[in-house]
Motif scaffolding. Structure first.
Motif, PDB file in Angstrom:
ATOM      1  N   TRP A   1      -2.109   2.624  12.476  1.00  0.00           N
ATOM      2  CA  TRP A   1      -3.313   2.643  11.652  1.00  0.00           C
ATOM      3  C   TRP A   1      -4.233   3.775  12.115  1.00  0.00           C
ATOM      4  O   TRP A   1      -4.495   3.923  13.293  1.00  0.00           O
ATOM      5  CB  TRP A   1      -4.036   1.310  11.747  1.00  0.00           C
ATOM      6  CG  TRP A   1      -5.362   1.300  11.057  1.00  0.00           C
ATOM      7  CD1 TRP A   1      -6.590   1.304  11.645  1.00  0.00           C
ATOM      8  CD2 TRP A   1      -5.610   1.289   9.649  1.00  0.00           C
ATOM      9  NE1 TRP A   1      -7.589   1.293  10.708  1.00  0.00           N
ATOM     10  CE2 TRP A   1      -6.998   1.287   9.462  1.00  0.00           C
ATOM     11  CE3 TRP A   1      -4.790   1.307   8.524  1.00  0.00           C
ATOM     12  CZ2 TRP A   1      -7.591   1.301   8.192  1.00  0.00           C
ATOM     13  CZ3 TRP A   1      -5.370   1.300   7.280  1.00  0.00           C
ATOM     14  CH2 TRP A   1      -6.753   1.306   7.117  1.00  0.00           C
TER      15      TRP A   1
ATOM     16  N   TYR B   1      -1.359   6.578   2.953  1.00  0.00           N
ATOM     17  CA  TYR B   1      -2.516   5.916   2.382  1.00  0.00           C
ATOM     18  C   TYR B   1      -3.803   6.602   2.817  1.00  0.00           C
ATOM     19  O   TYR B   1      -3.816   7.474   3.688  1.00  0.00           O
ATOM     20  CB  TYR B   1      -2.547   4.452   2.821  1.00  0.00           C
ATOM     21  CG  TYR B   1      -2.497   4.281   4.321  1.00  0.00           C
ATOM     22  CD1 TYR B   1      -3.650   4.317   5.091  1.00  0.00           C
ATOM     23  CD2 TYR B   1      -1.279   4.119   4.986  1.00  0.00           C
ATOM     24  CE1 TYR B   1      -3.609   4.184   6.467  1.00  0.00           C
ATOM     25  CE2 TYR B   1      -1.225   3.983   6.362  1.00  0.00           C
ATOM     26  CZ  TYR B   1      -2.397   4.014   7.091  1.00  0.00           C
ATOM     27  OH  TYR B   1      -2.346   3.893   8.456  1.00  0.00           O
TER      28      TYR B   1
ATOM     29  N   LEU C   1      -8.576  -4.641   0.907  1.00  0.00           N
ATOM     30  CA  LEU C   1      -8.591  -5.809   1.783  1.00  0.00           C
ATOM     31  C   LEU C   1      -9.899  -6.579   1.636  1.00  0.00           C
ATOM     32  O   LEU C   1      -9.907  -7.822   1.625  1.00  0.00           O
ATOM     33  CB  LEU C   1      -8.388  -5.360   3.229  1.00  0.00           C
ATOM     34  CG  LEU C   1      -8.218  -6.451   4.281  1.00  0.00           C
ATOM     35  CD1 LEU C   1      -6.981  -7.286   3.983  1.00  0.00           C
ATOM     36  CD2 LEU C   1      -8.115  -5.835   5.671  1.00  0.00           C
TER      37      LEU C   1
ATOM     38  N   ILE D   1       0.849  -1.189   0.000  1.00  0.00           N
ATOM     39  CA  ILE D   1       0.000   0.000   0.000  1.00  0.00           C
ATOM     40  C   ILE D   1       0.885   1.240   0.000  1.00  0.00           C
ATOM     41  O   ILE D   1       2.082   1.167   0.300  1.00  0.00           O
ATOM     42  CB  ILE D   1      -0.932   0.001   1.227  1.00  0.00           C
ATOM     43  CG1 ILE D   1      -0.109   0.092   2.513  1.00  0.00           C
ATOM     44  CG2 ILE D   1      -1.814  -1.238   1.239  1.00  0.00           C
ATOM     45  CD1 ILE D   1      -0.956   0.256   3.767  1.00  0.00           C
TER      46      ILE D   1
ATOM     47  N   LEU E   1      -7.194  -4.169  11.786  1.00  0.00           N
ATOM     48  CA  LEU E   1      -6.009  -3.432  11.357  1.00  0.00           C
ATOM     49  C   LEU E   1      -5.343  -2.695  12.510  1.00  0.00           C
ATOM     50  O   LEU E   1      -4.158  -2.387  12.436  1.00  0.00           O
ATOM     51  CB  LEU E   1      -6.390  -2.452  10.247  1.00  0.00           C
ATOM     52  CG  LEU E   1      -6.926  -3.111   8.962  1.00  0.00           C
ATOM     53  CD1 LEU E   1      -7.356  -2.056   7.970  1.00  0.00           C
ATOM     54  CD2 LEU E   1      -5.873  -4.007   8.351  1.00  0.00           C
TER      55      LEU E   1
ATOM     56  N   CYS F   1      -1.554  -4.282  11.787  1.00  0.00           N
ATOM     57  CA  CYS F   1      -0.632  -3.471  10.998  1.00  0.00           C
ATOM     58  C   CYS F   1       0.640  -3.175  11.782  1.00  0.00           C
ATOM     59  O   CYS F   1       0.589  -2.892  12.991  1.00  0.00           O
ATOM     60  CB  CYS F   1      -1.298  -2.164  10.574  1.00  0.00           C
ATOM     61  SG  CYS F   1      -2.636  -2.385   9.383  1.00  0.00           S
TER      62      CYS F   1
ATOM     63  N   LEU G   1      -0.468  -6.462   4.951  1.00  0.00           N
ATOM     64  CA  LEU G   1      -0.293  -5.132   4.386  1.00  0.00           C
ATOM     65  C   LEU G   1       1.117  -4.636   4.658  1.00  0.00           C
ATOM     66  O   LEU G   1       1.628  -4.781   5.775  1.00  0.00           O
ATOM     67  CB  LEU G   1      -1.317  -4.159   4.968  1.00  0.00           C
ATOM     68  CG  LEU G   1      -2.787  -4.535   4.782  1.00  0.00           C
ATOM     69  CD1 LEU G   1      -3.678  -3.525   5.478  1.00  0.00           C
ATOM     70  CD2 LEU G   1      -3.135  -4.627   3.314  1.00  0.00           C
TER      71      LEU G   1
ATOM     72  N   GLN H   1       3.898  -1.259   3.614  1.00  0.00           N
ATOM     73  CA  GLN H   1       4.067   0.053   3.009  1.00  0.00           C
ATOM     74  C   GLN H   1       5.150   0.023   1.936  1.00  0.00           C
ATOM     75  O   GLN H   1       6.097  -0.761   1.998  1.00  0.00           O
ATOM     76  CB  GLN H   1       4.418   1.088   4.078  1.00  0.00           C
ATOM     77  CG  GLN H   1       3.252   1.409   5.001  1.00  0.00           C
ATOM     78  CD  GLN H   1       3.637   2.374   6.105  1.00  0.00           C
ATOM     79  OE1 GLN H   1       4.479   2.066   6.944  1.00  0.00           O
ATOM     80  NE2 GLN H   1       3.038   3.548   6.097  1.00  0.00           N
TER      81      GLN H   1
ATOM     82  N   VAL I   1      -7.421   1.276   1.604  1.00  0.00           N
ATOM     83  CA  VAL I   1      -6.862   0.061   2.189  1.00  0.00           C
ATOM     84  C   VAL I   1      -7.960  -0.922   2.555  1.00  0.00           C
ATOM     85  O   VAL I   1      -7.884  -2.127   2.242  1.00  0.00           O
ATOM     86  CB  VAL I   1      -5.995   0.414   3.419  1.00  0.00           C
ATOM     87  CG1 VAL I   1      -5.471  -0.849   4.087  1.00  0.00           C
ATOM     88  CG2 VAL I   1      -4.832   1.304   3.009  1.00  0.00           C
TER      89      VAL I   1
END
Length: 723
Positions: A723, A320, A329, A316, A715, A719, A343, A345, A325
């Motif tokens: 997030w 973002y 997903l 991603i 997330l 993540c 995910l 970056q 996102v």
């Protein structure tokens, strides 16, 4: 005379005596109140109480049990126990929907996806390099893209009045503003070349214009063209024609096909293309179809139900949008049915692919430029910058400059598919940032169109090859008029679940870029003057009680609750308390409404500033005032993306940065990825490296079972970034 009656007799005669046999009025159990002095709970105080943490541990435990069971079975049957036996296709699945198999199957069951505005890079974990597929879909339509708006070409020509035909005045096609900027850039380049002791010949422009004006093309018959193009075949019966084509097949559909097909690019400038779509679901459906066809044609996965056994690393953008996102997903897990998704970056993936622990990644894509500082495996939040310009702007500007100088193929229209492919080929072949190539050069190209004979054109170039790429450092030469068209029209902004305020991530560097692009903050020595902000909007500043005190006097303000108004006094503004007559009334402010208005104002500004100024701003925010870290970032600027393949752009950018920051002249170093790695696939390679790591200690995988229960709320725990 009647005697006095007792109370029991009165109750019996009046019907007030209780005769319910002591039965309760309800069968619902009565819960006694707890003793608040002595109570204790462990609710949500341990990691194993979170589904996002508990599911990976249970999966790993099930995998170990399965491996031990397989080993015992192999010992009983006299088979080797070194794990060389193949995993069956119909292997058992865990609660999350993924397959529990040996670690050797991770790479072969790993899909890495990197979605760009123009290209999609896809491949398995065992592939050395990814497959590149155009991120486009062609659907049946009543007219193609070159026939829309009355057949108006791109780049757009101005309609000239008078008896002189427009074909005789290419200098007037794009307006006086473009002509003046082009002439100014030509003069600045000549001055720069003279200062660098390079020879500048007089009347070079006239030589190029005269040659291009009078040189006719050569016509080559189709059977003599050894490099002829295989166009996409359309069935003779329009009813039997497919509903859509994707990838390279979509770009090779003849313009005059029956039925007509129109190209749709679902991603524009790194976000959803809201300009060419009228329905949000259609965008999602097109992206899903492009992914599905890429799985079938590029990876050989013909059945979607087999995707439950695969894992996917989805790359991603650094800065973002939450809606982007969560939508991607949802497409991967629910629409396509992939077992697990992770995910990652872009800049972090690039550092993985290049093997750098501390670097400043400058990703020059087709329609956006992403800049971010990476330090010790983490993207520095306040250093993230997203500029809405890229290689596609260079292509359009290069064609405009060539047409301005009487390009022999004056009918070039970037809305036509074969002209678009030709323009990309000319840019990649002839554009350069090396001043040594700024001379009169004879070039040639072949024009191949469906149903027409091949034409061979001869032309000459001078400084157009360098000035078009110079637009990265002078973006006013680019056409930015339609980049914000349709923004937030069909895809809403992500908001907080509780107060409704915008919650898309921001960075101090991006806010400074927006301020400079809007004209509120001028550039200072080539860098953007950072606005006076105390914290990232995603991390609100702590409440300060002293801020409520008057700056001039240390006495608290008067009470917010004013005196009650007399009866009958109109008070239309209920949020304004009625204060004293001689004092200014205090006005309550809605912080949520202010955030929404601020986000709307930012959406109206196109974040486009010179590339060197954006890099300096990102470095300043990434270093956070530490001179040692700033010098480390200056020495590790890495150019990736398709735009970085332009010859000489790294040396030119390095020279510009040294001119703007002479005190760091020795430390500044701009270069491509190491080991002569293709800069276009560095992000994809980094995602492949990350995906092949052991998943036992990696908690960033989102499984289908977890996603079905918690959705995008996962997330927050899955993540690796904030997030």
């Amino acid at each position: 005379m009647v005697g006095k009656k007792s109370g029991r007799a009165l109750l019996r005669e009046e019907g007030l005596e209780r005769t319910d046999n002591n039965l309760e009025l309800s069968t619902w159990p009565v819960v006694n109140m707890i003793n608040q002095k002595n109570y204790y709970t462990e609710f949500l105080k341990r990691d194993d109480q979170y589904l996002a943490y508990r599911a990976p541990q249970e999966e790993e435990r099930n995998r170990m049990v399965r491996e031990a069971r397989d080993k015992d079975r192999a010992l009983a049957q006299g088979l080797p126990t070194d794990g060389t036996s193949e995993q069956p296709e119909d292997s058992a699945m865990d609660e999350g929907g993924g397959t529990i198999g040996p670690r050797d199957d991770y790479a072969s069951k790993l899909i890495v996806l990197h979605v760009g505005s123009q290209n999609l890079r896809i491949g398995l974990g065992t592939d050395a390099l990814p497959k590149t597929v155009p991120m486009v879909i062609a659907r049946k339509w009543h007219e193609n893209e070159s026939e829309e708006d009355g057949g108006e070409p791109a780049p757009k020509r101005l309609k000239l009045d008078g008896a002189v035909p427009a074909s005789a005045l290419p200098e007037k096609w794009f307006g006086d503003e473009f002509a003046n900027q082009y002439q100014t850039m030509c003069s600045e380049l000549r001055t720069r070349m003279r200062l660098n002791k390079r020879r500048v010949l007089p009347n070079t422009k006239e030589l190029v214009v005269n040659y291009n004006r009078r040189t006719p093309p050569d016509v080559i018959s189709e059977h003599n063209d050894v490099n002829r193009i295989d166009w996409t075949e359309i069935p003779p019966n329009p009813n039997n024609a497919p509903q859509f084509f994707t990838g390279h097949d979509a770009l090779r559909i003849p313009e005059k096909s029956n039925p007509r097909y129109k190209l749709f690019w679902p991603i524009r400038n790194g976000v959803f293309n809201e300009r060419d779509y009228s329905n949000r679901n259609q965008i999602y459906h097109d992206i899903s179809k492009i992914f599905e066809e890429a799985f079938k044609n590029q990876l050989g996965i013909t059945r979607l139900k087999d995707l439950v056994n695969y894992r996917c690393v989805f790359i991603i953008p650094d800065l973002y949008e939450r809606t982007y996102v969560t939508t991607m997903l949802d497409i991967l897990i629910r629409d396509l049915g992939i077992g697990k998704v992770c995910l990652q970056q872009e800049s972090l993936s690039a550092s993985f692919g290049a093997g750098y622990s501390s670097t400043c990644v400058v990703d020059i894509g087709a329609q956006k430029i992403s800049i971010c500082c990476v330090d010790e495996g983490m993207c520095i939040e306040d250093s993230r910058i997203n500029l809405k310009m890229g290689g596609a702007d260079v292509t359009e500007t290069f064609i405009k400059m060539m047409l301005f100088d009487h390009f022999p193929y004056g009918e070039m229209n970037l809305k036509r598919r074969y002209d678009f492919l030709l323009a990309e080929e000319l840019k990649s072949k002839y554009c350069s940032m090396d001043e040594g190539t700024v001379t009169v050069l004879s070039q040639e190209f072949f024009l191949r169109a469906s149903g027409q004979d091949t034409r061979k054109y001869y032309f000459k170039t001078y400084d157009e090859t360098m000035l078009s790429v110079m637009g990265f450092f002078k973006p006013s030469i680019f056409d930015n008029s339609r980049k914000l068209e349709g923004r937030r029209k069909i895809v809403p902004r992500s908001v907080d679940l509780y107060d409704g305020s915008p919650n898309d991530p921001q960075s101090l560097a991006q806010l400074a870029v927006i301020e400079a692009a809007s004209g509120k903050t001028p550039a200072v020595n080539g860098a953007v003057e950072t606005p006076a902000l105390t914290a990232t909007p995603s991390r609100p500043a702590p409440y300060n009680l002293l801020s409520r005190l008057n700056e001039t006097e240390l006495t608290p303000r008067s009470s917010v609750a004013g005196s009650p108004a007399p009866e009958g006094t109109p008070n239309p503004d209920r949020d304004t308390p009625m204060g004293d007559a001689d004092s200014q009334p205090l006005i309550f402010r809605d912080p949520v409404l202010e955030k929404i208005k601020l986000a709307e104002e930012r959406d109206k500004v196109l974040p486009v500033i010179p590339l060197d100024a954006a890099i300096l701003e990102s470095l300043a925010q990434g270093a956070r005032g530490e001179d040692r870290k700033l010098r480390d970032f200056f020495g590790g600027i890495m150019l990736i993306g398709g735009g970085s393949k332009t010859p000489g752009i790294g040396a030119f950018l390095e020279t510009r940065l040294r001119e703007l920051r002479p005190f760091y002249g020795k430390e500044i170093l701009v270069g491509p990825p190491p080991r002569e790695f293709d800069p276009q696939v560095v992000c994809w390679k980094g995602g492949s490296v990350f995906g092949r790591l052991s998943s036992s200690g990696n908690d960033s995988w989102i499984s289908r079972g977890e996603y079905d229960v918690l959705g995008s709320r996962l997330l927050n725990n899955k993540c690796m970034f904030v997030w």
